[in-house]
Design a protein around this motif. Structure first.
Motif, short mmCIF file in Angstrom:
data_model
loop_
_atom_site.label_atom_id
_atom_site.label_comp_id
_atom_site.label_asym_id
_atom_site.label_seq_id
_atom_site.Cartn_x
_atom_site.Cartn_y
_atom_site.Cartn_z
N MET A 1 141.89 -51.31 48.90
CA MET A 1 141.30 -51.12 50.03
C MET A 1 141.64 -52.26 51.12
SD MET A 1 139.10 -48.55 50.43
CE MET A 1 137.80 -49.15 51.57
N HIS A 2 141.80 -51.69 52.32
CA HIS A 2 142.22 -52.79 53.45
C HIS A 2 141.09 -53.15 54.08
CE1 HIS A 2 146.53 -52.52 53.65
NE2 HIS A 2 146.51 -51.34 53.11
N LYS A 3 140.97 -54.53 54.14
CA LYS A 3 139.69 -55.02 55.09
C LYS A 3 140.12 -55.36 56.41
CE LYS A 3 137.06 -56.76 51.17
NZ LYS A 3 136.35 -57.82 50.52
N GLY A 4 139.24 -54.95 57.47
CA GLY A 4 139.69 -55.28 58.62
C GLY A 4 140.50 -54.31 59.45
N LYS A 5 141.16 -54.94 60.47
CA LYS A 5 142.16 -53.82 61.24
C LYS A 5 143.29 -53.58 60.73
CE LYS A 5 143.47 -53.19 65.99
NZ LYS A 5 142.60 -52.20 66.97
N ILE A 6 143.80 -52.49 60.84
CA ILE A 6 145.13 -52.15 59.93
C ILE A 6 146.28 -52.43 61.10
CG2 ILE A 6 146.60 -50.25 59.12
CD1 ILE A 6 144.19 -50.90 57.30
N THR A 7 147.17 -53.20 60.57
CA THR A 7 148.30 -53.71 61.50
C THR A 7 149.71 -52.75 61.08
OG1 THR A 7 149.04 -55.50 60.06
CG2 THR A 7 147.04 -55.75 61.64
N ILE A 8 150.65 -53.02 61.77
CA ILE A 8 151.94 -52.44 61.57
C ILE A 8 152.65 -53.24 60.37
CG2 ILE A 8 154.43 -53.13 62.26
CD1 ILE A 8 153.52 -52.57 65.17
N HIS A 9 152.16 -54.37 60.00
CA HIS A 9 152.45 -55.14 58.85
C HIS A 9 151.98 -54.51 57.44
CE1 HIS A 9 154.48 -58.06 61.34
NE2 HIS A 9 153.24 -58.34 61.88
N ASP A 10 150.63 -54.17 57.47
CA ASP A 10 150.01 -53.32 56.38
C ASP A 10 150.85 -51.98 56.12
OD1 ASP A 10 147.88 -55.11 56.20
OD2 ASP A 10 146.99 -54.09 58.02
N ILE A 11 151.13 -51.34 57.36
CA ILE A 11 152.09 -50.05 56.95
C ILE A 11 153.48 -50.38 56.20
CG2 ILE A 11 153.33 -48.03 58.13
CD1 ILE A 11 151.07 -48.14 60.51
N SER A 12 153.76 -51.42 56.93
CA SER A 12 155.42 -51.94 56.66
C SER A 12 155.34 -52.42 55.02
CB SER A 12 155.71 -53.16 57.10
OG SER A 12 156.85 -53.90 56.69
N LYS A 13 154.14 -53.04 54.56
CA LYS A 13 154.02 -53.23 53.19
C LYS A 13 153.76 -52.17 52.27
CE LYS A 13 151.52 -56.90 50.64
NZ LYS A 13 150.01 -57.82 50.78
N GLU A 14 152.96 -51.27 52.84
CA GLU A 14 152.81 -50.00 52.06
C GLU A 14 154.07 -49.25 51.70
OE1 GLU A 14 149.91 -48.13 50.83
OE2 GLU A 14 148.60 -49.95 51.20
N LEU A 15 154.98 -49.13 52.79
CA LEU A 15 155.97 -48.37 52.69
C LEU A 15 157.33 -49.13 52.15
CD1 LEU A 15 155.63 -46.28 55.61
CD2 LEU A 15 155.28 -45.37 53.30
N GLY A 16 157.21 -50.44 52.29
CA GLY A 16 158.60 -51.04 51.93
C GLY A 16 159.47 -51.01 53.03
N ILE A 17 158.84 -50.86 54.10
CA ILE A 17 159.92 -50.61 55.50
C ILE A 17 159.85 -51.67 56.33
CG2 ILE A 17 160.52 -49.07 57.31
CD1 ILE A 17 159.91 -46.64 55.69
N ASP A 18 160.63 -52.22 56.72
CA ASP A 18 160.89 -53.48 57.89
C ASP A 18 159.72 -52.95 58.87
OD1 ASP A 18 162.35 -54.58 60.58
OD2 ASP A 18 162.15 -55.99 58.67
N SER A 19 158.97 -54.17 59.26
CA SER A 19 158.00 -53.82 60.43
C SER A 19 158.39 -53.74 61.63
CB SER A 19 157.08 -55.29 60.45
OG SER A 19 158.15 -56.44 60.74
N SER A 20 159.71 -54.05 62.13
CA SER A 20 160.35 -53.52 63.38
C SER A 20 160.70 -52.34 63.25
CB SER A 20 161.46 -54.56 63.67
OG SER A 20 162.43 -54.29 62.68
N THR A 21 161.12 -51.54 62.16
CA THR A 21 161.36 -50.03 62.11
C THR A 21 160.07 -49.29 62.38
OG1 THR A 21 163.04 -50.64 60.66
CG2 THR A 21 162.26 -48.25 60.58
N VAL A 22 159.18 -50.08 61.65
CA VAL A 22 157.68 -49.23 61.88
C VAL A 22 157.29 -49.28 63.29
CG1 VAL A 22 155.03 -49.52 61.38
CG2 VAL A 22 156.83 -49.94 59.56
N SER A 23 157.57 -50.37 64.16
CA SER A 23 156.81 -50.55 65.40
C SER A 23 157.80 -49.53 66.28
CB SER A 23 157.37 -51.85 66.08
OG SER A 23 157.00 -52.13 67.50
#
Length: 340
Positions: A1-23
């Protein structure tokens, strides 16, 4: 479970994709494949990610928000114009902040400051009846933002107006009363400091002049044309000699005047005929129904918004007036036989 506001870095970590690509994917960049975009979008939705639109807006220096200032949202004309504005803005991906001046100059000044503080990209405005000094509007335009005036024109430098031909519409209403045999026509006018009401009064005078009827100052009764003004104006009209018709520069004052005269057992239109202006919905259902002028308010809102976006996209500010055609609607209040 994620606590607080979800960020681009959370998505990046979950998918194993670079955060700049997520952005880039979330900003719909062509540099990211459709398949990857869909994958990132699905994960963002699953995690409940919300874009920080304010940060994005500050980066682009555009808020994709426009401000609208109108005198009163309760008036059918302005409500319909707002519908045209909002539909056009929504289609263009813009939000709309709607404000009411309540026909107060002081309130209008404060609203301009509020919209400026909220960094709106442009303003569509129908100025208040009290506005005779335009410094607060010039200050806003001096910041490089476009401002479109609708319904009530503004004659300062480099202004864009979207209006109807108030002079011609007013001329036609007055001439209609003359053609129906009325000779002593009182005009309920709005404040003569306001260009719109000046033009309506000029149209009334021009029709009288054309038909060689006298222009009598006491037959022009000036007010803010509110409901209570209609009653007071009706009382004044009754003290004038031989009045057989009243043409009001808005429906609200016409309707309250009609109701007052009926309470005094004066027959409409047999004793005093009536005509209004703006085609409020109630004007069709009162007894007798009110002759009035229909303004293309929804279209006016759309046209004003399209011109605003054109100026925003092309970074132009021009002196331009767009005139839309009104329509005279003849009803029972101006027919001596009362069978129109």
């Amino acid at each position: 479970m994620h606590k607080g506001k979800i960020t681009i870095h959370d998505i990046s970590k979950e998918l194993g994709i670079d955060s700049s690509t997520v952005s880039r994917a979330l900003n719909n960049s062509p540099r990211v494949s459709k398949k990857t975009k869909e994958k990132i979008s699905a994960k963002a939705k699953e995690l409940g990610y919300q874009r920080n639109s304010l940060a994005s807006k500050l980066r682009t220096n555009k808020t994709h928000t426009i401000g609208v200032i109108i005198p009163r949202i309760s008036r059918h004309f302005f409500a319909s114009a707002i519908a045209g504005i909002e539909e056009t803005a929504y289609d263009a991906g813009y939000d709309v902040i709607i404000c009411q001046s309540l026909d107060s100059y002081e309130r209008e000044q404060k609203l301009i400051e509020t919209l400026l503080a909220n960094r709106v990209d442009g303003i569509i405005i129908s100025i208040s009846m009290e506005t005779t000094n335009y410094n607060h509007l010039d200050r806003y335009k001096a910041n490089g933002f476009p401002m479109i005036f609708f319904d009530r024109p503004c004659e300062t430098e480099k202004n864009t107006n979207v209006i109807i031909d108030d002079f011609q519409a007013s001329f036609e209403v007055t001439e209609h009363l003359i053609f129906n045999g009325y000779k002593n026509i009182v005009h309920f006018s709005g404040p003569q400091t306001n260009l719109l009401y000046q033009n309506r009064c000029k149209g009334y005078k021009a029709a009288l002049k054309k038909h060689k009827y006298p222009i009598r100052k006491e037959y022009i009764i000036e007010s803010k044309l509110m409901e209570e003004d209609g009653i007071e104006n009706a009382k004044k009209a009754l003290n004038l000699p031989n009045v057989d018709a009243i043409y009001s520069a808005n429906d609200m004052a016409a309707i309250s005047a009609m109701q007052y005269l009926k309470s005094q057992n004066i027959k409409i239109p047999e004793q005093i005929a009536f005509a209004g202006f703006s085609n409020e919905p109630v004007s069709a259902v009162i007894e007798p129904s009110l002759t009035t002028v229909n303004q293309p308010s929804f279209e006016m809102g759309k046209v004003a918004t399209n011109i605003l976006f054109d100026q925003l996209n092309n970074n132009t500010r021009e002196n331009k007036t767009t005139i839309l055609e009104p329509t005279l609607i003849i009803r029972n209040s101006s027919s001596k036989t009362n069978n129109n």
